[in-house]
Design an enzyme around this catalytic site. Structure first.
Site, PDB file in Angstrom:
ATOM      1  N   ARG A   1     -19.658  -1.985 -15.392  1.00  0.00           N
ATOM      2  CA  ARG A   1     -19.044  -3.280 -15.078  1.00  0.00           C
ATOM      3  C   ARG A   1     -17.810  -3.104 -14.206  1.00  0.00           C
ATOM      4  O   ARG A   1     -16.966  -2.265 -14.504  1.00  0.00           O
ATOM      5  CB  ARG A   1     -18.611  -4.000 -16.373  1.00  0.00           C
ATOM      6  CG  ARG A   1     -19.776  -4.437 -17.239  1.00  0.00           C
ATOM      7  CD  ARG A   1     -20.625  -5.492 -16.547  1.00  0.00           C
ATOM      8  NE  ARG A   1     -21.936  -5.604 -17.188  1.00  0.00           N
ATOM      9  CZ  ARG A   1     -22.170  -6.387 -18.227  1.00  0.00           C
ATOM     10  NH1 ARG A   1     -21.222  -7.152 -18.713  1.00  0.00           N
ATOM     11  NH2 ARG A   1     -23.382  -6.428 -18.762  1.00  0.00           N
TER      12      ARG A   1
ATOM     13  N   ASP B   1       0.808  -1.226   0.000  1.00  0.00           N
ATOM     14  CA  ASP B   1       0.000   0.000   0.000  1.00  0.00           C
ATOM     15  C   ASP B   1       0.841   1.275   0.000  1.00  0.00           C
ATOM     16  O   ASP B   1       0.311   2.355  -0.216  1.00  0.00           O
ATOM     17  CB  ASP B   1      -0.922   0.010   1.214  1.00  0.00           C
ATOM     18  CG  ASP B   1      -1.975  -1.071   1.137  1.00  0.00           C
ATOM     19  OD1 ASP B   1      -2.330  -1.474   0.012  1.00  0.00           O
ATOM     20  OD2 ASP B   1      -2.440  -1.522   2.195  1.00  0.00           O
TER      21      ASP B   1
END
Lengths: 341, 341, 341, 341
Positions: free
Chosen positions: C265, C127
């Protein structure tokens, strides 16, 4: 000879390679000229064209998508569709069409041919579920993308204690799941052709934890449980009153977690599988499909589709090619089952 | 049943996938046991073995190389070779052999079978030049590696004015050059099957500069000029008195520069093409070859090689499979020529 | 000197490269010996060790995961934890620890050091949200994986008319979303540091459709809407009575579809981002972190963490390094906003 | 404000990303307009321009090469060069220049600025050898390409007994060799900064064979032996009377084979390292360089080059930036030596 080219249906790596193959051989060897119809059958229906010459196809071989655009427009949706296609052909001086697409696009091509339109089909689907050809281009690319993703999950499975679910494309046929699952060493593969027994899936999960590291489950988006065996289900309404879009991997996440108490995480590759640069195999196949499609046009051999048989590209009747979906046969699924658990 | 497994010849992505397929199905479905012989035919000749069970094949599917090691040892190099192989089999309780390799390894397997050793062959070569099978595993990986390299050269060709030569593997057959050259849009492809005319190559070079950006030439290592047409040649002695190792791409560099005055730069991919993780296709093919090889052993069907025909894996006589090299046929090379220049 | 090594927390590409760097330099240059503790802090707590010598680190440089295993065990969870760590060190003759991990693992290391345990920290998180270091290894790999996925979506966005949402990792900090979104040309990037205005997101969606092809939205898993502005929400119970696991991308799918009527989507890359082989940058950084960590141990300089500053690896106090999360600063997000819409 | 943009020197992944960053922020945020000058300094010298607006930069972020073309033209090659640049700027209404290039392009920019031309530099070189910036874009891509190639060689080194030599770019500085060699676990790394002792190289080769599998040697193209120690040498004439083009890897092949009797195979990656799509890091860096370059132009802060310091992009005087080559320092090479043999 003047030939119109169109691409229909969903995105698929290799479309541009077909177009380039058609034009390079058609212009360079045969001296034909070409017209691009935009957005699938919408192009000839509405006389929407673009230039399609050697310059237009330069540099497109490795690129995903289609320079011609695509749509799901059906020329038989309105009664005068076929007449309008014919009218456009007359106006643009187009003698024949090469239609690149899947089930729907080629189905329309077959009907148009039956009504006298000189058309040649090129099979396209990442799902590999078209009959009459060993493989369709785009499929190898999709399988490699899924395989690389599953490869990466293995190192995490080794060090975490989580069930990992990977949802891949395949609404009606499990080819991508089968090939990527076998290529990447999945512990369970679930495909539409074979409704799954959630008890068995959970048993494989526990068996895998007992003998090795955490399991990886590859599931085709169209896979379904044996009716009535799962608690998690689609069909609830969402905050906007629409049916909730919940893929099979989300349902499996809920169900496996609920049944085994195991933390479960899903990866949904989605459209990542149908875009981007094609693999070498898909470029080779797509290019050859293009070369052979323009040969057929040159020969005046209409109503056919090009198809791969072994290492040969051959012609098959369009009608035959689009009759039936090619699904995963029992014996191939059994090969994969050797590696389950 | 107790089965010995060996891998012979050069490195090839997918060897480990075959071994895993053999063992997983052999142990899991049939209850057979396995012995690994080290370094190709050297293993059975010298009774050099390693354990080969489910644990030994865990995690090897995506890994290049071979856990069994490899060599080019020929069991027929000494008169008592076949007897020693048989003796090792007796001592280790091995009932049958599965030999994974190319022309040489399988040729030896065929002869051993003729002398009564129960052996099954699995075809392996990145060059794709084995008859009787549509494709060999490792080939698709090599083609993709070459294709990606050529892709990268295109952006440089667009902005520099240099002739770029890429030498790929293929001593006797031009499959890798043909497939990667077509997949990546090469402007000339030179293969061993077709001695090249250096005048024509230089003409393509100039034609390409005239119409587009700089040309990319893909050349198989075994390609040769029409005899007597090139000034640059191999065969000089180097500083140590050895024949100078100079690949065809270095000769082309010299010759094209000498004839056209164009700066020319070569890339030699070398062994990069035969190592590393296999593509999804190669893992799929190699795994299936492993599954079918152990089926043949289980069936007692010896003297055969597994082979890909279309989408099916079938058995062919070992003798038939190794008789003749599969080279690039004329019609396929002509498909590629459409894109030359 | 005898040094114990452990890896804690989630999977992260480069862990093995650190371990190898530590051992190769520690043994080869300094003549120290090493012990591997299994599964993070669980290893020293329970005296669970494995050999860690030159042979043990052979071949692990390019491999994801960690040969030492990992866990989230906290040595301060029980009162006698620190004493047990000390006791294990005494028994195994270990003079010092090298702890490779994130916020939690290093926080424990800092406290242990405060209580007199000689420990050195190596920062790890995909991260990139650890203070005191410019970058953590694993981050570059995660960003490249996300970037390649978004690249592929572009060709589909060009030919379909669907909003594409890509959910990437980042629970508390938006670094992966920011870097991959900028690198791959996302049209909106949503990060945890900046609660988003769903009206603006939908406005960007419509603006994008008006001026170009379909939009791609990159969203960090920890991104949240401005409170009370979205109808779709987490917190419902699933079929098993658990809180429904529904990622932010699923909520966005629902909300964008509900508000704009556009088909939407989602791709959820999930753990694919934290596994597999590290990029060259991450291997380089991880290797250097290993080399410098063992230097610090050799120097007896405990209570420090190695950190990247520019091109230099330096030592910073462990306490300072783990105090505060490094989040995306305003000025960097503004750089990205240039490309929104 | 109207700004001209040009790209000079060799191909480098990320050039297009810089151009896009400049234009998107310049037009979108500041309302400036842009002109593209073709082929580096040739463009302003010969008033060869192309449109450069939002439409022109659409889709170029992930693409290698440069839409503006490139050359090595030096505006100081003729006495009136600077005057012609100024004249072109007057005619095209261009107020300032952004020059993207390496040592040569930026050196010219510095001199032009000294003569009153308002110019801003953006550093570009895959070799990473420009002072005043931590990294240049293109370098990370080159290192990853080399690393992936070396990764693949490892599996072959494990199963064959051949010395593998990989030649990477770096005429004056060994950054690519150093980073890729460390990232991929090379057994020896040879760089221009440190003339090598061929005896030691051969000793490492034998030591490696004795303790592990076959060695992999990474050599920068500019690496040289200690004078007079090698028998193999450049400088012979080829068949056309030109000095033979023989890279250092070919010389090493000859020399190692001659001295040790070991089969030795070279891979020459060549221009493959400088083309194709950039990595995420290079796109991020290049994009930010573009954003900051246009900021500097907007601020009227000329005669500067943008540079990366840690995670910040800052401005440094052009003159300072181009004075001296940044070579690999001793301490970094010593870090790599830990892994030799």
């Amino acid at each position: 000879m003047r030939i119109g080219v169109l691409t229909g249906g969903g995105d698929c790596p290799g479309l541009n390679a077909v177009i380039r193959g058609v034009v390079r051989k058609g212009v360079g060897l045969y001296g034909h000229s070409f017209v691009g119809f935009r957005d699938g059958w919408r192009g000839p229906l509405e006389n929407d064209t673009m230039p399609l010459d050697i310059a237009a196809v330069r540099g497109i071989l490795p690129r995903g998508g289609t320079i011609l655009g695509s749509s799901r427009t059906n020329p038989f949706a309105s009664a005068d569709g076929p007449a309008r296609v014919r009218e456009t052909m007359r106006r643009t001086g187009v003698d024949a069409l090469i239609a690149i697409g899947g089930e729907d696009t080629l189905g329309a091509a077959a009907r148009l041919h039956a009504e006298g339109v000189p058309v040649i089909g090129v099979p396209k689907t990442i799902d590999n579920d078209l009959s009459a050809t060993d493989y369709t281009f785009g499929f190898d690319t999709a399988v490699n993308i899924a395989t690389e993703a599953i490869d990466r999950l293995h190192t995490t499975a080794e060090s975490h204690h989580r069930v990992l679910v990977v949802e891949v494309m395949g609404r009606h046929a499990g080819w991508i799941a089968l090939h990527s699952g076998m290529a990447a060493g999945a512990n369970v593969i679930l495909i539409p052709e074979r409704p799954f027994d959630i008890d068995k899936v959970c048993a494989f999960v526990e068996q895998r934890f007992a003998t090795s590291y955490a399991p990886i489950i590859v599931v085709a988006e169209g896979a379904t449980p044996i009716a009535g065996t799962m608690m998690a289900k689609e069909g609830e309404l969402d905050a906007f009153g629409h049916v909730r879009l919940q893929g099979i991997s989300a349902l499996l996440e809920t169900e496996i977690r609920g049944r085994t108490g195991r933390e479960t995480r899903a990866t949904v590759l989605g459209h990542v599988q149908r875009g981007g640069t094609p693999t070498a195999f898909d470029r080779w196949l797509a290019t050859r499909f293009g070369l052979h499609a323009v040969d057929a046009a040159h020969d005046g051999d209409f109503g056919v589709m090009v198809a791969l048989h072994g290492t040969r590209v051959e012609r098959v009747p369009l009608a035959e090619a689009t009759g039936e979906l090619k699904t995963v046969p029992e014996y191939l699924y059994e090969e994969a089952e050797v590696f389950f658990g």
